[in-house]
Design an enzyme around this catalytic site. Sequence first.
Site, short mmCIF file in Angstrom:
data_model
loop_
_atom_site.label_atom_id
_atom_site.label_comp_id
_atom_site.label_asym_id
_atom_site.label_seq_id
_atom_site.Cartn_x
_atom_site.Cartn_y
_atom_site.Cartn_z
N LYS A 1 -10.77 -11.29 -5.33
CA LYS A 1 -9.34 -10.98 -5.46
C LYS A 1 -8.71 -11.65 -6.68
O LYS A 1 -7.59 -11.30 -7.06
CB LYS A 1 -8.61 -11.34 -4.18
CG LYS A 1 -9.06 -10.46 -3.01
CD LYS A 1 -8.34 -10.78 -1.72
CE LYS A 1 -8.65 -9.78 -0.63
NZ LYS A 1 -9.96 -10.00 0.01
C1 LIG Z 1 -10.56 -9.00 0.86
C2 LIG Z 1 -12.01 -9.21 1.09
C3 LIG Z 1 -12.86 -8.13 1.43
C4 LIG Z 1 -12.35 -6.74 1.72
O1 LIG Z 1 -11.95 -6.05 0.57
P1 LIG Z 1 -11.09 -4.70 0.68
O2 LIG Z 1 -10.85 -4.31 -0.72
O3 LIG Z 1 -9.83 -5.06 1.42
O4 LIG Z 1 -11.90 -3.70 1.44
C5 LIG Z 1 -14.22 -8.38 1.53
N1 LIG Z 1 -14.71 -9.62 1.36
C6 LIG Z 1 -13.94 -10.68 1.04
C7 LIG Z 1 -14.55 -12.02 0.88
C8 LIG Z 1 -12.55 -10.51 0.90
O5 LIG Z 1 -11.78 -11.56 0.61
#
Ligand SMILES: *Cc1c(COP(=O)(O)O)cnc(C)c1O
Length: 428
Positions: free
Chosen positions: A107
Amino acid sequence: MNYYSLNNKTHYVSFQEAVIKGLAPDRGLYFPATLSTLPQSFFDNIQNLSNETITFEAIKQFVGDEIPEMELKQILKETLCFDFPLVKIEDNIYSLELFHGPTMAFKDVGARFMSRCLAYFNRDKDHKNTVLVATSGDTGGAVASGFLGVKGVEVIILYPSGKVSDIQERQLTTLGQNITALEVDGVFDDCQDMVKKAFLDADLQHKNLTSANSINIARWLPQMFYFFFAYKELKKHNKPLIVSCPSGNFGNICAGIIAKKLGLPLTHFVAATNANDTVPQFLEKGIYEAKPSVATISNAMDVGNPSNFVRIQEMYNNDLNEFNKDFSSYTFTDEATKEAMQSIYNHSGYIAEPHGAVGYLGLKKELKNYPDSIGFFLETAHPIKFLDIVEPVLKVQLPIPTQIESVLGKEKISFKIKTYEELKDFLK
Ligand SMILES: *Cc1c(COP(=O)(O)O)cnc(C)c1O
């Protein structure tokens, strides 16, 4: 570039407005009005291009002339100041590691890009935007780090008290400056409900609230870069390419499908989920039924009603047959996830955390249908972020990376709240 609301396709806004608003006034998600494929020469030559050039070519149509070329290139440079290694795990299986950024979760990319776009839009304004975000762990840390010190933006993060890991909590609560952490006496859904209520509250209009979840196009769209990076490395094998995304809100996989619409030759997508199986159930039964989320060891994917799924349906014109050609979705239990972590470790010495292991399982399953393909899964977080699962399952002790070490000694500062009224008082 224009965006329309998925609830009303005659309501168009600019890139800037979509980023600042987050969600359309009719509560619809924004979606790009046009998607143009990139020239074949771009894909023919991609192995010779830098990540900065690749990402500029990929994103420029979504920004249009709203950010000048030089500024956009600078934003991309700052966003992508770390590596995205592709690690071979088995003969035809690779892990695309997205966790080398400042908070060690994928993210970081979206948060860094979005914050810099907002800073550009605020460059000569006096008013402030307030980013309000609820987190079950990883989002909050990435947003806190990505927005730290950004001019004209105040960030308020709500997290459930006692329900995030020690490392995650420190990533949210130790930065100070324009970042404030509110520790909510409740669960993640309570935080999420308060945030939603605040967005609808007429008394808070003057705060210019926006979200930094993947519903925001500036958080979501840059996630398509990962798929270009993987293709750049894997192209030389000259085989059909499958990708598996461990999915929660389906932002990542939805960005991958955009990359395909731009011409990136990916043959098949797998959305791998934990016990939160709304989408696998939908593919099986043809009926979309949102459910309350259930707790698992891959808790960043504990989502019962994935927010980006409407965008995916839009791209396939809600045609289930078309959709099934490109897309599969499978659910895996915590037990299977732990076994996968062990078997990956035993066979290759690779340490996968639970989210990556779910992605691996999805890929492994799909490769049975496409034995001549190669595939990669997204490893979405560093194992240290989930050390209370990784260490006992693999019986290893993980060294603490420097990014994490730097927050461990810092003092936590948070404000405790329990009700929506307390949040509102705080915002006012
Ligand atoms: C947010 C997150 C996900 C999921 O991603 P999406 O784009 O919401 O499907 C998977 N793994 C981790 C470690 C995350 O922080």
